[in-house]
Write a protein that holds these residues in place. Structure first.
Motif, PDB file in Angstrom:
ATOM      1  N   ARG A  47      80.586 -13.432  17.367  1.00 54.26           N
ATOM      2  CA  ARG A  47      80.727 -12.183  18.127  1.00 54.26           C
ATOM      3  C   ARG A  47      79.889 -12.259  19.392  1.00 54.26           C
ATOM      4  O   ARG A  47      78.746 -12.720  19.371  1.00 54.26           O
ATOM      5  N   VAL A  48      80.487 -11.813  20.485  1.00 53.11           N
ATOM      6  CA  VAL A  48      79.781 -11.751  21.770  1.00 53.11           C
ATOM      7  C   VAL A  48      79.905 -10.342  22.318  1.00 53.11           C
ATOM      8  O   VAL A  48      81.004  -9.776  22.390  1.00 53.11           O
ATOM      9  N   ASP A  49      78.779  -9.731  22.674  1.00 56.24           N
ATOM     10  CA  ASP A  49      78.762  -8.397  23.278  1.00 56.24           C
ATOM     11  C   ASP A  49      78.230  -8.509  24.699  1.00 56.24           C
ATOM     12  O   ASP A  49      77.219  -9.190  24.948  1.00 56.24           O
ATOM     13  N   LEU A  50      78.926  -7.846  25.628  1.00 57.42           N
ATOM     14  CA  LEU A  50      78.513  -7.827  27.028  1.00 57.42           C
ATOM     15  C   LEU A  50      78.061  -6.422  27.390  1.00 57.42           C
ATOM     16  O   LEU A  50      78.733  -5.438  27.085  1.00 57.42           O
ATOM     17  N   PHE A  51      76.924  -6.316  28.047  1.00 57.78           N
ATOM     18  CA  PHE A  51      76.375  -5.035  28.461  1.00 57.78           C
ATOM     19  C   PHE A  51      76.143  -5.055  29.968  1.00 57.78           C
ATOM     20  O   PHE A  51      75.530  -5.982  30.503  1.00 57.78           O
ATOM     21  N   PHE A  52      76.669  -4.024  30.662  1.00 62.49           N
ATOM     22  CA  PHE A  52      76.554  -3.954  32.112  1.00 62.49           C
ATOM     23  C   PHE A  52      75.738  -2.726  32.505  1.00 62.49           C
ATOM     24  O   PHE A  52      75.835  -1.670  31.870  1.00 62.49           O
ATOM     25  N   SER A  53      74.965  -2.858  33.559  1.00 62.37           N
ATOM     26  CA  SER A  53      74.202  -1.725  34.054  1.00 62.37           C
ATOM     27  C   SER A  53      75.124  -0.733  34.747  1.00 62.37           C
ATOM     28  O   SER A  53      76.225  -1.086  35.186  1.00 62.37           O
ATOM     29  N   ALA A  99      74.761 -12.672  21.567  1.00 58.81           N
ATOM     30  CA  ALA A  99      75.549 -13.530  20.685  1.00 58.81           C
ATOM     31  C   ALA A  99      75.139 -13.264  19.244  1.00 58.81           C
ATOM     32  O   ALA A  99      73.979 -13.485  18.877  1.00 58.81           O
ATOM     33  N   ASP A 100      76.075 -12.767  18.456  1.00 58.94           N
ATOM     34  CA  ASP A 100      75.786 -12.395  17.064  1.00 58.94           C
ATOM     35  C   ASP A 100      74.587 -11.474  16.972  1.00 58.94           C
ATOM     36  O   ASP A 100      73.725 -11.611  16.088  1.00 58.94           O
ATOM     37  N   GLY A 101      74.513 -10.520  17.897  1.00 56.37           N
ATOM     38  CA  GLY A 101      73.463  -9.509  17.856  1.00 56.37           C
ATOM     39  C   GLY A 101      72.168  -9.899  18.536  1.00 56.37           C
ATOM     40  O   GLY A 101      71.283  -9.046  18.705  1.00 56.37           O
ATOM     41  N   ALA A 102      72.018 -11.154  18.945  1.00 54.08           N
ATOM     42  CA  ALA A 102      70.772 -11.602  19.579  1.00 54.08           C
ATOM     43  C   ALA A 102      70.971 -11.741  21.088  1.00 54.08           C
ATOM     44  O   ALA A 102      71.920 -12.395  21.544  1.00 54.08           O
ATOM     45  N   LYS A 103      70.084 -11.138  21.850  1.00 54.44           N
ATOM     46  CA  LYS A 103      70.183 -11.188  23.310  1.00 54.44           C
ATOM     47  C   LYS A 103      69.846 -12.586  23.812  1.00 54.44           C
ATOM     48  O   LYS A 103      68.836 -13.175  23.421  1.00 54.44           O
ATOM     49  N   LEU A 104      70.707 -13.115  24.678  1.00 56.02           N
ATOM     50  CA  LEU A 104      70.411 -14.409  25.291  1.00 56.02           C
ATOM     51  C   LEU A 104      69.324 -14.235  26.346  1.00 56.02           C
ATOM     52  O   LEU A 104      69.261 -13.199  27.015  1.00 56.02           O
ATOM     53  N   PRO A 105      68.443 -15.216  26.504  1.00 57.87           N
ATOM     54  CA  PRO A 105      67.336 -15.081  27.444  1.00 57.87           C
ATOM     55  C   PRO A 105      67.771 -14.766  28.870  1.00 57.87           C
ATOM     56  O   PRO A 105      67.133 -13.972  29.554  1.00 57.87           O
ATOM     57  N   SER A 106      68.859 -15.370  29.331  1.00 59.37           N
ATOM     58  CA  SER A 106      69.299 -15.160  30.704  1.00 59.37           C
ATOM     59  C   SER A 106      70.819 -15.158  30.763  1.00 59.37           C
ATOM     60  O   SER A 106      71.461 -16.174  30.508  1.00 59.37           O
TER      61      SER A 106
END
Length: 241
Positions: free
Chosen positions: A30-36, A4-11
């Motif tokens: 801004r929200v970015d989603l990253f998938f393995s 969220a806004d460049g900061a990774k959420l803990p979980s």
């Protein structure tokens, strides 16, 4: 991962259990989603119960399917009968919630053949039935109303862009009023032969009857086969929000 806004959420898993405001806060832009790689590969595995050719699914596939997507495949009356045979052979389809058949050529005979296989005993969990743009007339709708008895408890039935007249609308309205056909919303726009009396009868029988045709500022939400697809019109207010 969710950022969220460049900061990774803990979980990420915990965030998905929350509401968006609780997880992201009021001021997130801004929200970015990253998938393995493994997750993407798993999601991309073929799903035989979604979109597979009519007649090429096993009874086990039908019984495990939550949605079936057979759209724009030139399906005709014979295919409607084939689907009905498959459904009854694998009955009951306890997991099937969404059936997408729009954009075909089932016609009255195809729908009449299919209707008995959609009864509650065969598809008890069915929530959405999409039959728009199928060359269906009043005879087909009458068959659906009379032969799909009792029906599943449908949330949505799409019959727009067909050849339905007052006769078919009256038959469906009577079935809804009598409780043998259960549905919350019916889309019936672009059936030019339906009169004002047909609109009145259906609206009285079903509060969710929708005869409003698309306009440039009120376009339709596509019928995408996802569990949480919003099957309603997008209003200008949705965009403003």
């Amino acid at each position: 991962e969710i950022h969220a806004d460049g900061a990774k959420l803990p979980s990420a898993k915990e965030a998905l259990r929350m509401g968006p405001l609780e997880a992201l806060g009021w001021h997130c832009t801004r929200v970015d989603l990253f998938f393995s790689y493994e997750a993407v590969r798993a999601a991309a595995k073929p799903r035989p119960m979604l979109g597979q050719s009519v007649g090429h699914m096993s009874k086990a596939d039908y019984r495990e399917a939550t949605e079936l997507l057979w759209t724009h495949r030139k399906l005709n009356k014979a295919d409607g009968a084939a689907i009905a045979r498959s459904f009854t052979a694998a009955s009951p389809l306890r997991k099937l919630k969404y059936l997408y058949l729009y954009g075909n050529s089932l016609g009255d005979e195809g729908l009449a053949a299919l209707a008995p296989a959609l009864r509650r005993e065969h598809a008890p969990a069915l929530r959405e039935l999409h039959l728009s743009t199928n060359g269906i007339g009043s005879e087909g709708v009458r068959a659906l109303a009379e032969l799909c008895h009792p029906s599943p408890k449908l949330a949505a039935l799409s019959l727009h862009d067909n050849r339905i007249s007052d006769e078919g609308v009256f038959a469906l309205a009577d079935a809804i009023s009598g409780g043998s056909f259960v549905v919350e919303k019916v889309t019936l726009h672009t059936n030019p032969a339906v009169s004002a009396e047909g609109v009145r009868r259906m609206t009285e029988a079903c509060a969710g009857a929708d005869f409003a045709e698309p306009t440039p500022d009120r376009g339709p939400t596509p019928y995408i086969p996802l569990d949480h697809t919003p099957q309603r019109w997008l209003e200008r207010g949705d965009v403003d929000k």
